[in-house]
Design an enzyme around this catalytic site. Structure first.
Site, PDB file in Angstrom:
ATOM      1  N   SER A  43     -31.573  26.114  13.905  1.00 14.20           N
ATOM      2  CA  SER A  43     -32.846  26.851  13.949  1.00 14.20           C
ATOM      3  C   SER A  43     -33.173  27.203  15.402  1.00 14.20           C
ATOM      4  O   SER A  43     -34.024  28.050  15.660  1.00 14.20           O
ATOM      5  CB  SER A  43     -33.977  26.000  13.359  1.00 14.20           C
ATOM      6  OG  SER A  43     -34.021  24.723  13.967  1.00 14.20           O
ATOM      7  N   LYS A 110     -24.160  18.197  10.487  1.00 21.05           N
ATOM      8  CA  LYS A 110     -24.733  18.681   9.218  1.00 21.05           C
ATOM      9  C   LYS A 110     -24.094  20.027   8.874  1.00 21.05           C
ATOM     10  O   LYS A 110     -23.944  20.886   9.739  1.00 21.05           O
ATOM     11  CB  LYS A 110     -26.255  18.816   9.334  1.00 21.05           C
ATOM     12  CG  LYS A 110     -26.901  19.438   8.082  1.00 21.05           C
ATOM     13  CD  LYS A 110     -28.398  19.184   8.010  1.00 21.05           C
ATOM     14  CE  LYS A 110     -29.225  20.125   8.840  1.00 21.05           C
ATOM     15  NZ  LYS A 110     -29.124  21.547   8.468  1.00 21.05           N
ATOM     16  N   GLU A 112     -24.072  23.240   5.792  1.00 23.68           N
ATOM     17  CA  GLU A 112     -24.844  23.834   4.702  1.00 23.68           C
ATOM     18  C   GLU A 112     -23.944  24.187   3.517  1.00 23.68           C
ATOM     19  O   GLU A 112     -22.928  24.861   3.696  1.00 23.68           O
ATOM     20  CB  GLU A 112     -25.523  25.127   5.192  1.00 23.68           C
ATOM     21  CG  GLU A 112     -26.607  24.895   6.206  1.00 23.68           C
ATOM     22  CD  GLU A 112     -27.299  26.188   6.636  1.00 23.68           C
ATOM     23  OE1 GLU A 112     -27.051  27.254   6.033  1.00 23.68           O
ATOM     24  OE2 GLU A 112     -28.090  26.116   7.590  1.00 23.68           O
ATOM     25  N   GLU A 177     -33.896  22.004   1.210  1.00 27.24           N
ATOM     26  CA  GLU A 177     -34.781  23.007   1.813  1.00 27.24           C
ATOM     27  C   GLU A 177     -35.393  23.923   0.747  1.00 27.24           C
ATOM     28  O   GLU A 177     -34.679  24.625   0.029  1.00 27.24           O
ATOM     29  CB  GLU A 177     -34.015  23.832   2.861  1.00 27.24           C
ATOM     30  CG  GLU A 177     -34.911  24.861   3.543  1.00 27.24           C
ATOM     31  CD  GLU A 177     -34.384  25.381   4.878  1.00 27.24           C
ATOM     32  OE1 GLU A 177     -33.385  24.854   5.394  1.00 27.24           O
ATOM     33  OE2 GLU A 177     -34.998  26.333   5.395  1.00 27.24           O
TER      34      GLU A 177
HETATM   35  O1  KIV Z   1     -31.691  24.211  11.601  1.00 23.40           O
HETATM   36  C1  KIV Z   1     -32.575  23.381  11.319  1.00 23.40           C
HETATM   37  O2  KIV Z   1     -33.468  23.090  12.124  1.00 23.40           O
HETATM   38  C2  KIV Z   1     -32.518  22.760  10.002  1.00 23.40           C
HETATM   39  C3  KIV Z   1     -33.752  22.055   9.531  1.00 23.40           C
HETATM   40  C4  KIV Z   1     -34.864  22.980   9.366  1.00 23.40           C
HETATM   41  C5  KIV Z   1     -33.501  21.250   8.333  1.00 23.40           C
HETATM   42  O3  KIV Z   1     -31.529  22.827   9.351  1.00 23.40           O
END
Ligand code: KIV
Length: 258
Positions: A43, A110, A112, A177
């Site tokens: 993000s 992480k 997706e 999300e």
């Molecule tokens: O990119 C991000 O900050 C995220 C969160 C909003 C979960 O994936």
């Protein structure tokens, strides 16, 4: 297993898990006191660089910001988003995850997606990389307008199935999300690992928000974001004072000069 991950897992059904985003050292230092997980989210593309998609975020950007974040994190689990196009194949994913971890000393990455990226997650786990999952709205594959997930029976079944598959592949937690309230509850109840919600109701095991949003830095309203503070106001007070004192020559006084 990493002790910090063990601690996160032990919170399921006991106490809520706090997760927040950070892109730099100073912010991480503040968050570290109150968070269980600090996420270097991609993000940062929209928050810091004003990109209209996270697809423009590169591996190098994630690494540089993660190195900064690392310096402010002492006790929280640090997770770094693998950016778009960095995990298209098993070998690419492993090479890039190792690079992120080598330079940032992150605890986990992480990714997706659900079923589609299962073999990639399994490959990372086989190579001892800790992985957090992410289901629901997937900004890296989003085309068009964002809308919450779990509207149709088909979508609900697919999301629950994806969550179970991710759990089976060895992720230690899943970000949900913008998932409809009852579905978030069902997924959370059916998993042994914790769910971390963003726009997915109180039914998740923990909550994550983009820190800039909750402190009121972002001016764009988002349905699930509560502005817990208006930091802009306080920033402005300091900047205004600085500007005034420079203009009337009271700053820098003798005390602030060599
Ligand atoms: O990119 C991000 O900050 C995220 C969160 C909003 C979960 O994936």
């Amino acid at each position: 297993m990493n002790n910090k991950i063990k601690k996160i897992l032990s919170k399921k059904n006991k106490t809520k898990i706090i997760c927040l985003t950070s892109y730099s050292k100073n912010i991480s230092e503040i968050l570290d006191k109150y968070s269980d997980i600090i996420l270097v989210g991609d993000s940062l593309g929209s928050v810091l660089y004003s990109y209209n998609t996270t697809k423009n975020v590169t591996l190098n950007m994630m690494i540089e910001h993660s190195k900064s974040v690392r310096q402010g994190v002492k006790k929280s689990l640090m997770v770094v988003d693998m950016p778009y196009n960095s995990y298209n194949s098993k070998s690419e994913a492993l090479k890039n995850a190792k690079k992120i971890i080598k330079y940032s000393k992150a605890d986990a990455v992480k990714l997706e997606g659900g079923k589609k990226i299962l073999s990639i997650i399994k490959h990372l786990r086989k190579n001892k990389i800790n992985v957090m999952g992410h289901l629901g709205i997937l900004p890296q594959s989003q085309i068009g307008k964002f809308r919450f997930k779990g509207k149709t029976t088909f979508e609900r079944k697919r999301l629950l199935n994806d969550a179970l598959l991710l759990q089976g592949s060895g992720v230690f937690s899943i970000v949900l999300e913008c998932i409809e309230t009852k579905l978030a509850k069902e997924i959370t109840k059916n998993l042994k690992i914790p769910t971390i919600g963003i726009g997915s109701s109180v039914n998740c095991d923990g909550q994550v928000l983009v820190t800039d949003d909750l402190v009121g830095l972002n001016l764009t309203p988002i349905k699930f974001v509560k502005k817990f503070y208006d930091i802009r106001k306080h920033f402005e007070i300091a900047i205004k004072k600085f500007s005034k004192e420079v203009k009337n020559k009271t700053y820098p006084s003798r005390k602030f000069s060599y």
